[in-house]
Motif scaffolding. Structure first.
Motif, short mmCIF file in Angstrom:
data_model
loop_
_atom_site.label_atom_id
_atom_site.label_comp_id
_atom_site.label_asym_id
_atom_site.label_seq_id
_atom_site.Cartn_x
_atom_site.Cartn_y
_atom_site.Cartn_z
N ARG A 43 -7.31 7.73 -3.44
CA ARG A 43 -8.05 8.50 -2.44
C ARG A 43 -7.24 8.62 -1.17
O ARG A 43 -7.16 9.68 -0.55
CB ARG A 43 -9.41 7.84 -2.16
CG ARG A 43 -10.44 8.15 -3.24
CD ARG A 43 -11.77 7.46 -2.97
NE ARG A 43 -12.21 7.67 -1.60
CZ ARG A 43 -12.65 6.71 -0.79
NH1 ARG A 43 -12.72 5.46 -1.23
NH2 ARG A 43 -13.02 6.98 0.43
N LYS A 44 -6.58 7.51 -0.77
CA LYS A 44 -5.74 7.56 0.42
C LYS A 44 -4.55 8.49 0.23
O LYS A 44 -4.13 9.19 1.14
CB LYS A 44 -5.20 6.15 0.73
CG LYS A 44 -6.18 5.24 1.38
CD LYS A 44 -5.45 4.11 2.08
CE LYS A 44 -6.44 3.30 2.88
NZ LYS A 44 -5.81 2.47 3.89
N ALA A 45 -3.98 8.44 -0.98
CA ALA A 45 -2.74 9.19 -1.24
C ALA A 45 -2.95 10.69 -1.10
O ALA A 45 -2.05 11.41 -0.70
CB ALA A 45 -2.21 8.84 -2.63
N PHE A 46 -4.15 11.17 -1.47
CA PHE A 46 -4.35 12.62 -1.53
C PHE A 46 -5.34 13.14 -0.49
O PHE A 46 -5.61 14.32 -0.45
CB PHE A 46 -4.76 13.02 -2.95
CG PHE A 46 -3.76 12.59 -3.97
CD1 PHE A 46 -2.55 13.26 -4.09
CD2 PHE A 46 -3.98 11.48 -4.77
CE1 PHE A 46 -1.59 12.85 -5.00
CE2 PHE A 46 -3.03 11.05 -5.69
CZ PHE A 46 -1.83 11.74 -5.80
N TYR A 47 -5.87 12.26 0.34
CA TYR A 47 -6.82 12.67 1.37
C TYR A 47 -6.19 13.73 2.27
O TYR A 47 -5.02 13.62 2.60
CB TYR A 47 -7.23 11.45 2.20
CG TYR A 47 -8.28 11.75 3.24
CD1 TYR A 47 -9.62 11.72 2.92
CD2 TYR A 47 -7.90 12.12 4.53
CE1 TYR A 47 -10.58 12.03 3.86
CE2 TYR A 47 -8.86 12.43 5.48
CZ TYR A 47 -10.19 12.38 5.14
OH TYR A 47 -11.14 12.71 6.07
N PRO A 48 -6.89 14.75 2.71
CA PRO A 48 -8.31 15.03 2.50
C PRO A 48 -8.64 15.76 1.20
O PRO A 48 -9.80 16.14 1.01
CB PRO A 48 -8.67 15.89 3.71
CG PRO A 48 -7.40 16.59 4.08
CD PRO A 48 -6.29 15.67 3.69
N ALA A 49 -7.66 15.96 0.34
CA ALA A 49 -7.98 16.56 -0.97
C ALA A 49 -8.60 15.48 -1.85
O ALA A 49 -8.47 14.29 -1.59
CB ALA A 49 -6.71 17.11 -1.62
N ILE A 68 1.05 4.13 -2.94
CA ILE A 68 0.72 5.53 -2.65
C ILE A 68 1.89 6.42 -3.07
O ILE A 68 1.70 7.48 -3.68
CB ILE A 68 0.37 5.70 -1.16
CG1 ILE A 68 -1.01 5.06 -0.89
CG2 ILE A 68 0.37 7.17 -0.75
CD1 ILE A 68 -1.41 5.04 0.58
N GLU A 71 0.83 -1.20 0.00
CA GLU A 71 0.00 0.00 0.00
C GLU A 71 0.87 1.25 0.00
O GLU A 71 0.67 2.19 -0.78
CB GLU A 71 -0.92 -0.02 1.23
CG GLU A 71 -1.76 1.23 1.42
CD GLU A 71 -2.38 1.31 2.81
OE1 GLU A 71 -1.64 1.46 3.81
OE2 GLU A 71 -3.61 1.21 2.91
N SER A 72 1.86 1.24 0.87
CA SER A 72 2.74 2.40 0.99
C SER A 72 3.50 2.67 -0.31
O SER A 72 3.63 3.81 -0.76
CB SER A 72 3.72 2.16 2.14
OG SER A 72 4.66 3.19 2.19
N ARG A 127 1.62 9.42 -5.88
CA ARG A 127 2.02 10.80 -5.59
C ARG A 127 3.13 11.26 -6.54
O ARG A 127 3.18 12.44 -6.92
CB ARG A 127 2.49 10.90 -4.14
CG ARG A 127 1.34 10.82 -3.13
CD ARG A 127 1.88 10.66 -1.72
NE ARG A 127 0.81 10.75 -0.71
CZ ARG A 127 0.99 10.45 0.57
NH1 ARG A 127 2.18 10.03 1.00
NH2 ARG A 127 -0.01 10.57 1.42
#
Lengths: 423, 301
Positions: B48-54, B17, B13-14, B21
């Motif tokens: 979604r995780k990579a850019f949250y909360p954007a 992400i 996952e890491s 990015r």
């Protein structure tokens, strides 16, 4: 039920395999994949079909990894191939690198992310020039664990003396290298001895099988959890009503443990602040560590952009425009003395000039070539001094494989031409 | 004492992400190729995780063959609505109507190969400089050699013998005008990893992945969903059967598996004990040993 319940306890081991086809590398990988039930019926069927079409009597397991048409036609491996298998304990990623063609370029690529290297030695032939070369590259790329598999023990009557002699020679050679963990296993990849199943033909060997070692070798201690390094990859500004003032600094932690409330310093500006929050997706956490990808916010409003680095204030990396590197050249166009290149280091892009080639290495003997031989071409390794347009924030590669590594890109072709390990 | 150790899923996952990015940072106009299949759903979840909360800073692009599973299209539209994403659609039907590509004929007619044209046209129309795809290296042996950042020339072609070396987590996305990249954030995931992660993260997926009753017919040992897109041979008789799909592709080339698995746990058990690859039921890969490599060179994903 093991596969649904067990997955939370698995971790990930990346390893690279070095050795030529003659050493039985494909057979070994085939054995690992086959005995761990990672080869599927349709894959095996396709390989059997292709083998018989070629007229080879035996099933050629190298056809599993040689994915490109040119490779199958010429019977060679051109490029690094990634293979995957898992046991209930671990998931494994194999970077399978060809032994002969462009060996340095490919092995360096495969080794760059590996936790462990398997180096195959033919028991009948003993240490070859390429054995030393493989060991040297594994050590240069900072692979923490090396496993020498002395293969084809079946062809030397499973003789302990043959194994011990090779082991002692390898230990002598390796004393010149910087490797933390050396292991030696007598195997027969063809017959399966000591690969997955313990051999009953080598009672004199008390150590573990290769599979046991791959499953159990301790790797979480290989990470640097001391020096705090977070290169900023991306600045997150949602600019919504709910997150109006949110400015998050996203990146993958290269080393160390970050906790909320920790004092930090931002490079290159030098401003200090405190970690306000750490986000992983929608979750907020109190601490995060390498190699997690996170987004952090700071107490103070500081101007931070991609290429900056958030670090611990009491333990700073080196910041300099002068960088000494061991450079592996990966491109057909040789290194141009005084040439200018783009350098990519962590999330920072800069330009650099090659100021000096200190020396070129003879990777077969580990000696420096004489001073009149410093031309660095494809597959060569040398020590080089770079001058960069902006300071890089780095640690020695031996201390941190992330902040200590860089690549050079040719501005004319945009190709990646070299890999550098900062001295 | 706290153990600073990541599970394999969290490490994957890491890494993914980080790659997403890098794409957002290195390219001006990336897009995420979205088929409604589990791998592209996973990529969107990771984005979604990579850019949250954007919000995810790039649009989704669906290359629509027109031969879709209706369930996948419904799922796509619901996902786009829920997350306020932008959806671009490249239509193979439109490419056919405009005479740019020729529809295959016969019983084995498939629009799979035609997608390449529509994809490249969409990339040009929308000035996309990086198309993110959910391909995995374990799927197929030509993909096992693909880079995470994969360079395409001005004709959209892949040159497998001349790929840029890719070291550490340093990705080189530099290119000339007119060229573009494909980026594969889940390169290192296996089919099993994807299913385990979907279970772990409770990610919704289209219903056709789960066992259901459907009208099917058999051809060359493969079970296909019967639909108006398929031309049946005289001896092929459709019948009802409990099946599920391991991949979601074009209806004309995606085979079903005879499976009672109706929960994620059951699917994982099935994947663990199964003896054929996911793409084993894909007609498009069976055409020749180098079928995938040939299509990829031309610009297929």
């Amino acid at each position: 039920m093991s596969s649904t319940n067990g997955y939370l306890d698995m971790d990930l081991l990346r390893f690279t395999t070095a050795g030529s086809v003659d050493d039985g590398k494909s057979t070994l990988i085939g054995r690992l994949l086959y005995d761990s039930r990672s080869i599927f019926d349709d894959q095996l069927e396709a390989v059997e079909k292709a083998s018989s079409k070629r007229g080879s009597g035996e099933v050629d397991l190298s056809l599993l990894t040689d994915g490109l048409r040119a490779e199958r036609e010429q019977g060679i491996t051109i490029d690094v191939a990634y293979r995957y298998f898992a046991t209930p304990r671990r998931k494994f990623i194999i970077a399978d690198t060809p032994g002969h063609i462009q060996y340095t370029r490919n092995m360096v690529t495969g080794a760059s992310t590996a936790n462990l290297a398997i180096i195959l030695v033919d028991a009948r032939k003993g240490i070859q020039e390429q054995t030393n070369r493989h060991a040297f590259i594994a050590s240069l790329l900072g692979i923490p664990h090396i496993v020498f598999c002395i293969n084809k023990m079946d062809l030397v009557d499973y003789d302990e003396k043959v194994f011990k002699d090779i082991q002692h020679q390898l230990e002598d050679f390796s004393s010149k290298l910087d490797v933390r963990d050396l292991n030696f296993i007598p195997i027969s990849a063809l017959k399966g001895d000591n690969v997955v199943i313990r051999s009953n033909r080598m009672d004199w060997y008390q150590g573990s099988t290769l599979m046991y070692m791959l499953e159990n070798i301790h790797i979480s201690g290989d990470r640097n959890h001391i020096d705090r390094r977070l290169p900023v990859q991306h600045v997150i500004r949602p600019m919504t009503d709910e997150w109006h003032d949110f400015r998050g600094f996203a990146g993958q932690i290269n080393a160390g443990i970050f906790r909320t409330g920790d004092p930090v310093q931002v490079l290159p500006s030098g401003f200090q602040s405190t970690i306000k929050s750490i986000h992983m997706g929608e979750h907020e956490v109190n601490e995060a560590f390498a190699p997690q990808s996170v987004t952090v916010t700071l107490q103070d409003e500081i101007d931070i952009s991609r290429g900056d680095m958030i670090v611990g204030p009491n333990n700073l990396p080196n910041s300099s425009q002068d960088v000494d590197v061991m450079l592996c050249w990966l491109n057909e166009r040789p290194l141009q003395p005084n040439g200018k290149y783009v350098v990519k280091h962590t999330t920072r892009d800069a330009r650099c000039m090659v100021k000096e080639v200190a020396y070129k290495m003879d990777i077969n003997t580990l000696r420096k070539f004489p001073d009149d031989n410093k031309a660095i071409g494809m597959n060569d390794i040398g020590r080089v001094h770079l001058r960069t347009t902006v300071p890089l924030h780095f640690d020695p590669y031996s201390r941190n494989r992330s902040t200590g590594s860089l690549i050079l890109v040719d501005e004319a072709t945009n190709e990646t031409v070299a890999a550098g390990m900062i001295v | 004492m706290h153990s600073y150790r990541l599970t394999h899923l969290k490490e994957l996952e890491s890494e993914s992400i980080h790659i997403l990015r890098e794409v957002a940072s290195q390219f001006d106009n990336p897009t995420l190729l979205f088929s409604g299949g589990k791998d592209s759903i996973l990529c969107f979840h990771l984005a979604r995780k990579a850019f949250y909360p954007a919000k995810v800073p790039f649009p989704l692009l669906h290359v629509d063959t027109g031969h879709n599973f209706p369930e996948a299209i419904d799922f796509r539209d619901a996902l786009v609505k829920e997350h306020g994403a932008t959806l671009l659609v490249g239509s193979v039907q439109k490419s056919i109507d405009e005479g740019k590509v020729q529809e295959e004929t016969g019983y084995y007619a498939s629009r799979n190969k035609l997608q390449t044209h529509t994809l490249l046209e969409a990339i040009e129309t929308h000035k996309i400089d990086c198309a993110i795809g959910g391909a995995r290296r374990d799927e197929e042996k030509a993909r096992a050699k693909e880079r995470v950042f994969s360079h395409r020339d001005e004709f959209g072609q892949w040159d497998p013998k001349n790929q840029r070396p890719e070291l550490w987590n340093l990705y080189n996305g530099r290119k000339r005008p007119g060229e573009h990249f494909r980026a594969f954030p889940i390169s290192n995931w296996t089919e099993m990893d994807v299913w385990q992660y979907i279970l772990l993260e409770k990610i919704p997926i289209p219903s056709i992945y789960f066992s259901h009753e459907r009208e099917v017919f058999e051809r060359d040992g493969v079970i296909y969903a019967n639909s108006s897109f398929m031309r049946l041979k005289p001896d092929e008789k459709p019948y009802m059967k409990r099946v599920r799909f391991r991949t979601v592709g074009d209806m004309s080339c995606t085979g079903a598996v005879d499976s009672p698995a109706s929960t994620l746990e059951e699917i994982i058990e099935e994947v663990a004990s199964t003896r054929t690859t996911e793409r084993g039921s894909r007609m498009d890969d069976k055409r020749s040993e180098a079928a995938m490599e040939d299509r990829k060179k031309e610009g297929y994903f």
